[in-house]
Design a protein around this motif. Sequence first.
Motif, short mmCIF file in Angstrom:
data_model
loop_
_atom_site.label_atom_id
_atom_site.label_comp_id
_atom_site.label_asym_id
_atom_site.label_seq_id
_atom_site.Cartn_x
_atom_site.Cartn_y
_atom_site.Cartn_z
N GLY A 1 10.75 -10.10 -13.56
CA GLY A 1 10.74 -8.72 -13.99
C GLY A 1 9.97 -7.81 -13.07
N ARG A 2 9.68 -6.63 -13.56
CA ARG A 2 8.94 -5.64 -12.80
C ARG A 2 7.86 -5.05 -13.70
NH1 ARG A 2 12.53 -1.73 -10.20
NH2 ARG A 2 10.82 -0.24 -10.20
N TYR A 3 6.82 -4.53 -13.06
CA TYR A 3 5.70 -3.99 -13.83
C TYR A 3 5.08 -2.83 -13.05
CZ TYR A 3 1.32 -3.70 -16.42
OH TYR A 3 0.27 -3.26 -17.17
N ALA A 4 4.98 -1.68 -13.72
CA ALA A 4 4.33 -0.52 -13.10
C ALA A 4 2.83 -0.65 -13.34
CB ALA A 4 4.87 0.76 -13.71
N ALA A 5 2.10 -0.99 -12.29
CA ALA A 5 0.67 -1.29 -12.42
C ALA A 5 -0.21 -0.07 -12.28
CB ALA A 5 0.26 -2.34 -11.38
N LYS A 6 0.29 0.98 -11.60
CA LYS A 6 -0.56 2.16 -11.38
C LYS A 6 0.30 3.36 -11.04
CE LYS A 6 -4.70 3.71 -8.90
NZ LYS A 6 -4.17 5.06 -8.61
N LEU A 7 -0.08 4.52 -11.58
CA LEU A 7 0.56 5.76 -11.21
C LEU A 7 0.00 6.24 -9.87
CD1 LEU A 7 0.49 7.64 -14.64
CD2 LEU A 7 2.47 6.58 -13.53
N PRO A 8 0.79 6.98 -9.10
CA PRO A 8 0.30 7.46 -7.80
C PRO A 8 -0.83 8.45 -7.97
CG PRO A 8 2.45 8.41 -8.29
CD PRO A 8 2.19 7.37 -9.33
N ASP A 9 -1.71 8.48 -6.98
CA ASP A 9 -2.85 9.40 -6.98
C ASP A 9 -2.66 10.37 -5.81
OD1 ASP A 9 -5.25 10.68 -7.19
OD2 ASP A 9 -6.49 8.90 -7.07
N HIS A 10 -3.24 10.05 -4.65
CA HIS A 10 -3.12 10.93 -3.48
C HIS A 10 -1.89 10.59 -2.64
CE1 HIS A 10 -7.06 12.31 -4.50
NE2 HIS A 10 -7.60 11.11 -4.32
N HIS A 11 -1.23 9.51 -2.95
CA HIS A 11 -0.07 9.05 -2.17
C HIS A 11 1.09 8.77 -3.12
CE1 HIS A 11 -2.01 8.42 1.81
NE2 HIS A 11 -3.10 8.29 1.07
N LEU B 1 -0.96 -11.73 -14.47
CA LEU B 1 -1.05 -10.61 -13.55
C LEU B 1 -0.80 -9.29 -14.27
CD1 LEU B 1 -1.32 -9.40 -10.73
CD2 LEU B 1 1.09 -9.93 -10.33
N LYS B 2 0.16 -9.28 -15.17
CA LYS B 2 0.43 -8.04 -15.90
C LYS B 2 -0.76 -7.62 -16.76
CE LYS B 2 4.39 -9.51 -17.59
NZ LYS B 2 5.64 -9.50 -18.39
N ARG B 3 -1.54 -8.60 -17.24
CA ARG B 3 -2.73 -8.26 -18.02
C ARG B 3 -3.82 -7.63 -17.15
NH1 ARG B 3 -2.16 -13.49 -20.61
NH2 ARG B 3 -3.72 -14.27 -19.14
N SER B 4 -3.90 -8.06 -15.90
CA SER B 4 -5.04 -7.65 -15.07
C SER B 4 -4.68 -6.65 -13.97
CB SER B 4 -5.66 -8.89 -14.40
OG SER B 4 -4.73 -9.50 -13.52
N ALA B 5 -3.40 -6.36 -13.77
CA ALA B 5 -2.98 -5.59 -12.59
C ALA B 5 -3.60 -4.20 -12.53
CB ALA B 5 -1.46 -5.48 -12.55
N ARG B 6 -3.73 -3.53 -13.66
CA ARG B 6 -4.29 -2.18 -13.62
C ARG B 6 -5.74 -2.19 -13.15
NH1 ARG B 6 -1.44 0.62 -18.97
NH2 ARG B 6 0.70 0.37 -18.17
N LEU B 7 -6.46 -3.22 -13.53
CA LEU B 7 -7.84 -3.37 -13.05
C LEU B 7 -7.87 -3.72 -11.57
CD1 LEU B 7 -10.90 -3.63 -13.60
CD2 LEU B 7 -10.47 -6.01 -14.25
N MET B 8 -7.01 -4.63 -11.15
CA MET B 8 -7.02 -5.08 -9.76
C MET B 8 -6.63 -3.97 -8.78
SD MET B 8 -8.00 -8.23 -9.96
CE MET B 8 -8.96 -7.75 -11.40
N PHE B 9 -5.72 -3.09 -9.20
CA PHE B 9 -5.22 -2.04 -8.31
C PHE B 9 -5.88 -0.68 -8.58
CE2 PHE B 9 -1.65 -5.07 -8.06
CZ PHE B 9 -1.47 -5.12 -6.68
N ARG B 10 -6.95 -0.64 -9.34
CA ARG B 10 -7.53 0.63 -9.77
C ARG B 10 -8.01 1.49 -8.61
NH1 ARG B 10 -11.18 -3.24 -9.85
NH2 ARG B 10 -13.39 -2.83 -9.43
N LYS B 11 -8.39 0.88 -7.48
CA LYS B 11 -8.92 1.65 -6.35
C LYS B 11 -7.84 2.06 -5.34
CE LYS B 11 -13.57 -0.33 -6.61
NZ LYS B 11 -14.64 -1.05 -5.89
N SER B 12 -6.61 1.71 -5.63
CA SER B 12 -5.53 2.11 -4.74
C SER B 12 -5.19 3.58 -4.96
CB SER B 12 -4.28 1.25 -5.00
OG SER B 12 -3.17 1.78 -4.30
#
Length: 213
Positions: A158-168, A135-146
């Motif tokens: 553990g914990r993993y920051a998968a994406k920085l906030p955009d409009h929210h 999941l850590k390998r693919s999370a940025r791709l999976m959540f890219r449209k969030s």
Amino acid sequence: MTRHAQSERLRLSDELDRLGPDLPTLCEGWNTRDLAAHLVIRERRPDLVVGLFIPFLSDRAEREQRAIAQGDYPALVDTFRRGAPAWNPMSRPKVDELANLVEFFVHHEDVRRAQPGWEPRDLPAALQGKLWTALKRSARLMFRKSATGIVLIAEGHGRYAAKLPDHHGTVVLRGTPAELVLYAYGRKSVARVELGGHADDVAALQEAELGLG
């Protein structure tokens, strides 16, 4: 080396056999027969797999998949159970584990959780660990449209920051690695995860298209 992908392949094959060809799955528009055809095509028909990524070939790929799905269902499941042919790099254990573990796990749950009365499986800790790594390998791709930031927390892993906030703002997702994988791959309605954050941010995440789509 424990072959978790192989174990999921065999369990998924058994489930497809048990349920038969005409029961629903979580893959929109696909029953168990269609899913079995997809799994076989993915490993044995690279000429059709490219249709997933090249729009002008998609119609042919869909027609061929429908034709294959209408064939002998037990033989189709048995073909998948036997694994990738020797010419396919996925026949090699290390490549199989890397390329297929999440694919087979998610599709196994696509079959299981589309049926009434399902409950999450009690998965071994080693498998949960492998799913977390994947999941850590693919999370940025999976959540890219969030439009929200994403932080994944799996207790004991553990914990993993998968994406920085955009409009929210940021939404925190808590669950086992298995449930977080299912959410990330778009199975939101059946993934048992806790979502933490501002109500507007959580709503935005729930509306976002996740996964490879």
